[in-house]
Design a protein around this motif. Structure first.
Motif, short mmCIF file in Angstrom:
data_model
loop_
_atom_site.label_atom_id
_atom_site.label_comp_id
_atom_site.label_asym_id
_atom_site.label_seq_id
_atom_site.Cartn_x
_atom_site.Cartn_y
_atom_site.Cartn_z
N ILE A 69 31.25 78.85 41.33
CA ILE A 69 31.63 79.05 42.73
C ILE A 69 30.49 79.67 43.52
O ILE A 69 30.20 79.27 44.66
CB ILE A 69 32.92 79.89 42.82
N TYR A 70 29.83 80.65 42.93
CA TYR A 70 28.70 81.30 43.61
C TYR A 70 27.56 80.31 43.85
O TYR A 70 26.96 80.29 44.93
CB TYR A 70 28.19 82.49 42.79
N LYS A 71 27.29 79.48 42.85
CA LYS A 71 26.16 78.54 42.95
C LYS A 71 26.44 77.40 43.92
O LYS A 71 25.56 77.00 44.69
CB LYS A 71 25.85 77.96 41.56
N THR A 72 27.65 76.89 43.92
CA THR A 72 27.94 75.67 44.68
C THR A 72 28.62 75.90 46.03
O THR A 72 28.59 75.03 46.89
CB THR A 72 28.82 74.72 43.85
N ARG A 73 29.27 77.06 46.21
CA ARG A 73 29.97 77.38 47.46
C ARG A 73 30.87 76.23 47.93
O ARG A 73 30.69 75.67 49.02
CB ARG A 73 28.97 77.72 48.58
N PRO A 74 31.87 75.85 47.13
CA PRO A 74 32.73 74.73 47.54
C PRO A 74 33.55 75.06 48.78
O PRO A 74 33.89 76.22 49.03
CB PRO A 74 33.65 74.53 46.32
N GLU A 75 33.85 74.03 49.54
CA GLU A 75 34.77 74.19 50.68
C GLU A 75 36.22 74.22 50.19
O GLU A 75 37.06 74.92 50.76
CB GLU A 75 34.60 73.04 51.67
N GLY A 86 47.60 83.86 39.25
CA GLY A 86 46.51 84.83 39.33
C GLY A 86 45.16 84.20 39.56
O GLY A 86 44.30 84.77 40.24
N SER A 87 44.97 83.00 39.00
CA SER A 87 43.69 82.32 39.18
C SER A 87 43.45 81.93 40.63
O SER A 87 42.32 81.96 41.12
CB SER A 87 43.61 81.08 38.29
N LEU A 88 44.53 81.59 41.36
CA LEU A 88 44.38 81.25 42.78
C LEU A 88 43.87 82.45 43.56
O LEU A 88 43.01 82.32 44.44
CB LEU A 88 45.71 80.77 43.35
N LEU A 89 44.38 83.63 43.24
CA LEU A 89 43.90 84.86 43.88
C LEU A 89 42.45 85.14 43.51
O LEU A 89 41.67 85.63 44.33
CB LEU A 89 44.77 86.05 43.48
N SER A 92 40.33 82.81 45.55
CA SER A 92 40.39 83.22 46.94
C SER A 92 39.54 84.45 47.20
O SER A 92 38.88 84.56 48.24
CB SER A 92 41.84 83.48 47.36
N THR A 93 39.55 85.41 46.27
CA THR A 93 38.71 86.60 46.40
C THR A 93 37.25 86.21 46.52
O THR A 93 36.52 86.69 47.41
CB THR A 93 38.90 87.53 45.20
N LEU A 94 36.80 85.33 45.63
CA LEU A 94 35.40 84.90 45.65
C LEU A 94 35.08 84.14 46.93
O LEU A 94 34.03 84.36 47.55
CB LEU A 94 35.11 84.03 44.42
#
Length: 250
Positions: A69-75, A86-89, A92-94
């Motif tokens: 997520i950090y590398k690709t910054r998906p929309e 919990g994974s959705l949160l 979302s945090t990131l």
């Protein structure tokens, strides 16, 4: 003697090389799988949580997802099989920290009202989350996704639902077109191919009928994706061996 200081680039290269050597250590990998199998009897894989909500994922794999997520910054991040949410949160945090994200789409056949309420109680973190209740392989579900993401292909997909060969292969074929070059498709729980049948948890999948066998077929018929081995090599403990796929073509 003066201590030599690595540059960040040198340290990164050193870690990649160390990861390759670790991945080549057959005994160590066997021992790691043995730990996973033994600890699973005590629901070790289910112990992680984010902001109080269970994730049902290994911390190592969560850090791998964070790296991506950090590398690709998906929309858009689309998770198929949300379980306790919990994974959705976590995503979302990131996305909120990094900025630029638009929606996190959670898909499942059943989402209890109390789960939606708990996730919604997290304020800003829940605003980016959108639910789709239905089968991941129904065209109605795919149409709903298309309406949300539009023409964007800055999309990350995480497949973590029903783990039989046929179902996962359908998901891989249906969801891979959403992923543009440079973005990731994660096929979860490929570890099932490498562990004995789980006697403490009866499942319709197991060796020779699981996400890894589906992934093998998918990669033979689709040359748009490659396994991110550098990422996988550093994990050692992972539920998703060979499951971190990067799109290398549009």
């Amino acid at each position: 003697m003066q201590k030599r200081i690595f540059t960040k680039e040198e340290f990164h290269c050193h870690l990649i090389d160390s990861g390759k050597k670790m991945a080549a250590d057959g005994k160590l990998k066997k021992d790691a799988i043995d730990v996973l199998v033994r600890a699973d009897q005590y629901n070790w894989i289910h112990q992680a949580s984010w902001f109080g909500e269970p994730i049902l994922n290994l911390p190592q794999d969560l850090f791998a997802l964070q790296d991506i997520i950090y590398k690709t910054r998906p929309e858009y991040i689309i998770e198929v099989g949300v379980a306790w949410g919990g994974s959705l949160l976590f995503y979302s945090t990131l996305m909120n920290i990094l900025g630029g994200g638009k929606k996190i789409i959670g898909i499942d056949t059943f989402v209890p009202d109390d789960l939606k309420e708990r996730i919604a109680s997290h304020g800003k973190l829940s605003e980016m989350i959108e639910w789709i209740v239905g089968s991941s392989v129904e065209y109605n579900t795919i149409d709903k996704i298309k309406k949300i993401v539009g023409n964007s292909r800055n999309v990350m997909i995480i497949l973590d639902s029903y783990h039989t060969h046929d179902h996962v292969l359908k998901e891989l074929r249906l969801y891979s077109p959403f992923v543009g070059k440079g973005y990731y498709l994660i096929c979860c729980d490929t570890i099932v191919e490498y562990i004995p049948v789980q006697k403490h948890r009866s499942r319709p999948w197991g060796p020779e009928n699981n996400p890894k066998t589906a992934l093998n077929v998918f990669l033979r018929e689709n040359d748009r994706f490659k396994v991110d081995k550098d990422l996988e090599n550093k994990l050692l403990l992972t539920c998703n061996p060979s499951g971190y796929l990067e799109a290398i073509k549009d």
